[in-house]
Design an enzyme around this catalytic site. Structure first.
Site, PDB file in Angstrom:
ATOM      1  N   LYS A 188     -14.487  18.082  -3.283  1.00  0.00           N
ATOM      2  CA  LYS A 188     -15.463  17.475  -2.371  1.00  0.00           C
ATOM      3  C   LYS A 188     -16.701  18.375  -2.327  1.00  0.00           C
ATOM      4  O   LYS A 188     -16.715  19.421  -1.700  1.00  0.00           O
ATOM      5  CB  LYS A 188     -14.901  17.323  -0.944  1.00  0.00           C
ATOM      6  CG  LYS A 188     -15.767  16.322  -0.178  1.00  0.00           C
ATOM      7  CD  LYS A 188     -16.140  16.659   1.230  1.00  0.00           C
ATOM      8  CE  LYS A 188     -17.053  17.738   1.584  1.00  0.00           C
ATOM      9  NZ  LYS A 188     -18.491  17.434   1.519  1.00  0.00           N
ATOM     10  N   GLU A 263     -13.904  31.439   1.221  1.00  0.00           N
ATOM     11  CA  GLU A 263     -15.013  32.344   0.933  1.00  0.00           C
ATOM     12  C   GLU A 263     -16.137  31.990   1.891  1.00  0.00           C
ATOM     13  O   GLU A 263     -16.735  30.919   1.803  1.00  0.00           O
ATOM     14  CB  GLU A 263     -15.466  32.257  -0.515  1.00  0.00           C
ATOM     15  CG  GLU A 263     -16.310  33.487  -0.865  1.00  0.00           C
ATOM     16  CD  GLU A 263     -17.012  33.375  -2.189  1.00  0.00           C
ATOM     17  OE1 GLU A 263     -16.424  32.852  -3.145  1.00  0.00           O
ATOM     18  OE2 GLU A 263     -18.177  33.804  -2.254  1.00  0.00           O
ATOM     19  N   CYS A 297     -24.199  33.827  -0.679  1.00  0.00           N
ATOM     20  CA  CYS A 297     -23.285  34.526   0.241  1.00  0.00           C
ATOM     21  C   CYS A 297     -23.282  36.021   0.001  1.00  0.00           C
ATOM     22  O   CYS A 297     -23.012  36.794   0.907  1.00  0.00           O
ATOM     23  CB  CYS A 297     -21.888  33.934   0.160  1.00  0.00           C
ATOM     24  SG  CYS A 297     -21.249  33.855  -1.502  1.00  0.00           S
ATOM     25  N   GLU A 395     -25.879  35.929   9.555  1.00  0.00           N
ATOM     26  CA  GLU A 395     -26.187  35.544   8.176  1.00  0.00           C
ATOM     27  C   GLU A 395     -27.354  34.557   8.232  1.00  0.00           C
ATOM     28  O   GLU A 395     -27.205  33.458   8.773  1.00  0.00           O
ATOM     29  CB  GLU A 395     -24.970  34.878   7.525  1.00  0.00           C
ATOM     30  CG  GLU A 395     -25.255  34.455   6.099  1.00  0.00           C
ATOM     31  CD  GLU A 395     -24.099  33.747   5.422  1.00  0.00           C
ATOM     32  OE1 GLU A 395     -23.538  32.806   6.019  1.00  0.00           O
ATOM     33  OE2 GLU A 395     -23.769  34.115   4.286  1.00  0.00           O
TER      34      GLU A 395
HETATM   35  O1  TXE Z   1     -22.317  24.835   5.657  1.00  0.00           O
HETATM   36  P1  TXE Z   1     -20.915  24.142   5.889  1.00  0.00           P
HETATM   37  P2  TXE Z   1     -23.769  24.240   6.017  1.00  0.00           P
HETATM   38  C1  TXE Z   1     -23.635  29.271   5.707  1.00  0.00           C
HETATM   39  C2  TXE Z   1     -25.088  29.616   5.833  1.00  0.00           C
HETATM   40  C3  TXE Z   1     -25.706  28.333   6.307  1.00  0.00           C
HETATM   41  C4  TXE Z   1     -24.614  27.773   7.169  1.00  0.00           C
HETATM   42  C5  TXE Z   1     -24.628  26.288   7.371  1.00  0.00           C
HETATM   43  O2  TXE Z   1     -25.254  30.619   6.800  1.00  0.00           O
HETATM   44  O3  TXE Z   1     -26.865  28.543   7.061  1.00  0.00           O
HETATM   45  O4  TXE Z   1     -23.439  28.148   6.511  1.00  0.00           O
HETATM   46  O5  TXE Z   1     -24.594  25.589   6.116  1.00  0.00           O
HETATM   47  C6  TXE Z   1     -18.097  20.993   4.197  1.00  0.00           C
HETATM   48  N1  TXE Z   1     -14.125  20.547   7.417  1.00  0.00           N
HETATM   49  N2  TXE Z   1     -23.212  28.960   4.347  1.00  0.00           N
HETATM   50  O6  TXE Z   1     -23.805  23.587   7.365  1.00  0.00           O
HETATM   51  O7  TXE Z   1     -21.045  23.101   6.960  1.00  0.00           O
HETATM   52  C7  TXE Z   1     -19.493  20.548   3.822  1.00  0.00           C
HETATM   53  O8  TXE Z   1     -19.539  19.140   3.599  1.00  0.00           O
HETATM   54  C8  TXE Z   1     -14.132  20.758   6.102  1.00  0.00           C
HETATM   55  C9  TXE Z   1     -22.620  30.035   3.651  1.00  0.00           C
HETATM   56  O9  TXE Z   1     -24.166  23.404   4.925  1.00  0.00           O
HETATM   57  O10 TXE Z   1     -19.924  25.212   6.035  1.00  0.00           O
HETATM   58  C10 TXE Z   1     -19.719  21.349   2.561  1.00  0.00           C
HETATM   59  O11 TXE Z   1     -19.058  20.702   1.464  1.00  0.00           O
HETATM   60  N3  TXE Z   1     -15.271  20.847   5.379  1.00  0.00           N
HETATM   61  C11 TXE Z   1     -21.951  29.626   2.429  1.00  0.00           C
HETATM   62  C12 TXE Z   1     -19.045  22.702   2.881  1.00  0.00           C
HETATM   63  O12 TXE Z   1     -18.100  22.379   3.912  1.00  0.00           O
HETATM   64  C13 TXE Z   1     -16.435  20.739   6.022  1.00  0.00           C
HETATM   65  C14 TXE Z   1     -22.452  28.469   1.682  1.00  0.00           C
HETATM   66  C15 TXE Z   1     -19.982  23.790   3.405  1.00  0.00           C
HETATM   67  O13 TXE Z   1     -20.700  23.322   4.514  1.00  0.00           O
HETATM   68  C16 TXE Z   1     -16.487  20.523   7.421  1.00  0.00           C
HETATM   69  C17 TXE Z   1     -23.014  27.432   2.528  1.00  0.00           C
HETATM   70  C18 TXE Z   1     -15.262  20.434   8.118  1.00  0.00           C
HETATM   71  N4  TXE Z   1     -15.201  20.250   9.435  1.00  0.00           N
HETATM   72  C19 TXE Z   1     -23.397  27.723   3.808  1.00  0.00           C
HETATM   73  N5  TXE Z   1     -17.792  20.480   7.795  1.00  0.00           N
HETATM   74  C20 TXE Z   1     -21.528  30.764   1.532  1.00  0.00           C
HETATM   75  N6  TXE Z   1     -21.034  31.836   2.122  1.00  0.00           N
HETATM   76  O14 TXE Z   1     -21.605  30.669   0.319  1.00  0.00           O
HETATM   77  C21 TXE Z   1     -18.533  20.668   6.690  1.00  0.00           C
HETATM   78  N7  TXE Z   1     -17.730  20.810   5.600  1.00  0.00           N
END
Ligand code: TXE
Length: 499
Positions: A188, A263, A297, A395
């Site tokens: 996904k 991660e 990250c 972050e």
């Molecule tokens: O991330 P999300 P977002 C951090 C970074 C950023 C913040 C928000 O600080 O500002 O997160 O980004 C899926 N159950 N990182 O909101 O929501 C979503 O569809 C299961 C760090 O975009 O964590 C996507 O596929 N899955 C990071 C994935 O999770 C869920 C990289 C990441 O989205 C879900 C990205 C749920 N309840 C953001 N809700 C890194 N460390 O690499 C959302 N998703």
């Protein structure tokens, strides 16, 4: 003659792709579609299906059938390796197309996207070797009558949830290892960057992967991601994303106690000693926070620098930042592209405002750049940052670097460890004792000495503390997707219990 490479053009119409189950793309028909605008151009580029939980159930059922009948999980590893090697070849052939879509949806520079696709092909080749060398253990020391074996088995059906910052790279840091282990899977992708995850389905099908082994369901995190982590027929979820969603995955996974690979976020230190090659270190530190617009990250967002050179080092970084080419992601000359989403752009600008408000000294950048379209932020440097300030703790996930001076090596280590995260760290020094001391005492899953963000398929990734659980890539990466079984074999006649 030095010829400037042409800027690629936008697609004339958005590309529409169905989701992928059991070897086929499911027709988009009259489904609700998600339209993605290129963050560098504000133009619609793709449409993907907003899947429902029923769609997810269908994909999980296909992955379960494919796992149980052994079409992938029980074939000889040489056959699995062949598919992975063919996939790498096809990926290289289609590299330009994959890189183009990665850039359109994510906003990263096209040259960077091309490099990432090459890295992904290499990941598949490495994992092919891992498929063939995966093995267990034996115990020949249990006496004459008992022989012990420890075998490795694929964990089962894996759900893979990926973010938008490296849609294809993060995917390929996991998929070939999952497949090498003999698992089947449902991916996904983030709703804003789904196309390249769907293109991988075509690549794998062409490489001869049996139907049902790799499935893709597109849609929102709150619906599909959540349902995936709760799903009773998924044996493991690998999640990469924010720490807050990671926390909700832990709760959701408790229904069937599925294994989780997580991660999550990072607030990674870059420690610079006065004896470092300062110009080289400044270039590395600028790259470490500018690369992928800091939406990474493992970005080095806390610059912990020896006080005696702190001002000089700030000047060096500011001079590097001034030369970075920010602009159209489709222009091969661009080094830093667009911020991936409007929401992320707001978050970063909010942190920049907070930094000023809390008394940090703005040394460079801090502006929203106006190119007439898209979201762009200049590489930003703050001096006089203290450990209490929000910009040194959260972050930010953007091109914002905070300078924090130190006086002794001990103090540098304490400052580096003063965070809930533990994903990555770098140290810059010409003194091997200092480098080793810092490397051994800072709590982080990935370390760089006199470089940053380097890596390849051999070295595992993952975090200490609240940066996550488990490791991806390397030999450890394949093992994460297996479970071990102890086999006790009696030789000769058992000693009877009832005589
Ligand atoms: O991330 P999300 P977002 C951090 C970074 C950023 C913040 C928000 O600080 O500002 O997160 O980004 C899926 N159950 N990182 O909101 O929501 C979503 O569809 C299961 C760090 O975009 O964590 C996507 O596929 N899955 C990071 C994935 O999770 C869920 C990289 C990441 O989205 C879900 C990205 C749920 N309840 C953001 N809700 C890194 N460390 O690499 C959302 N998703």
């Amino acid at each position: 003659m030095d010829q400037k490479a042409p800027v690629l053009s936008l697609p004339t119409t958005p590309r529409t792709l169905g989701f992928f189950v059991d070897g086929k793309f499911v027709d988009t028909g009259n489904r609700h579609l998600f339209e993605r605008l290129s963050p560098g151009h504000d133009a619609p580029v793709s449409r993907t299906v907003k899947c429902t939980v029923d769609d997810l159930d269908m994909a999980v059922a296909a992955a379960r059938r494919a796992f149980e009948d052994g079409r992938w999980s029980r074939i000889p590893s040489v056959e699995r390796a062949d598919v992975l090697l063919r996939a790498a070849q096809i990926m290289r052939r289609r590299a330009e197309e994959i890189a183009y879509w990665e850039t359109l949806e994510n906003g990263k520079p096209i040259t960077q996207a091309r490099g990432e696709v090459e890295g992904c092909a290499s990941m598949f080749e490495y994992a092919a070797g891992q498929a063939r060398s995966l093995h267990g253990d034996s115990f020949n020391n249990l006496g004459d009558s008992l022989f012990g074996l420890v075998t490795r088995e694929p964990i089962g059906v894996v759900g893979l949830i990926t973010p938008w910052n490296f849609p294809f790279l993060i995917l390929c840091e996991r998929v070939p290892y999952i497949l090498a282990a003999g698992c089947t899977m449902v991916a996904k992708p983030s709703e804003v960057t789904s196309v390249t995850t769907l293109l991988l389905a075509e690549v794998l099908a062409d490489a001869g992967l049996p139907n049902g082994v790799y499935n893709v369901v597109t849609g929102s995190g709150s619906t599909i991601g959540q349902a995936m982590t709760e799903h009773r027929d998924i044996d493991m979820v690998s999640f990469t994303g924010s720490t807050s969603v990671g926390r909700s995955c832990v709760k959701a996974a408790s229904g069937n106690f599925k294994k989780l690979g997580l991660e999550l976020g990072g607030k990674n230190p870059q420690i610079v000693f006065a004896d470092a090659d300062l110009d080289d270190a400044a270039d590395g530190v600028a790259f470490g926070i500018g690369f992928n617009t800091g939406q990474c990250c493992v970005s080095g967002s806390r610059l912990i620098v020896e006080r005696s050179v702190a001002r000089e080092f700030e000047r060096l970084i500011a001079a590097k930042f001034a030369k970075v080419r920010v602009g159209d992601p489709l222009d091969p000359a661009t080094q830093v592209g667009a911020i991936t989403t409007l929401a992320q752009n707001k978050t970063i600008m909010g942190y920049i405002a907070k930094g000023k408000e809390e008394g940090a000294r703005l040394v460079h950048g801090g502006e929203q750049l106006d190119f007439g379209r898209g979201y762009f932020i200049s590489p930003t440097l703050f001096g006089d940052v203290t450990s209490k300030m929000t910009i040194s703790r959260d972050e930010i996930f953007g091109p914002v670097l905070s300078v924090m001076p130190f006086d002794t090596g001990e103090e540098a280590i304490t400052m580096a460890n003063d965070t809930v995260y533990g994903l990555a760290a770098s140290v810059w020094t010409k003194n091997i004792d200092k480098a080793l001391n810092v490397t051994r005492r800072v709590r982080a899953g990935r370390f760089w000495v006199n470089t940053t963000l380097a890596g390849g398929p051999e070295l595992p990734l993952g975090g200490f503390k609240q940066s996550g659980w488990g490791r991806e890539a390397g030999a450890y990466g394949v093992e994460e997707y297996t479970q071990i079984k102890s086999v006790h074999i009696e030789i000769g006649k058992r000693n009877p219990w009832i005589s």
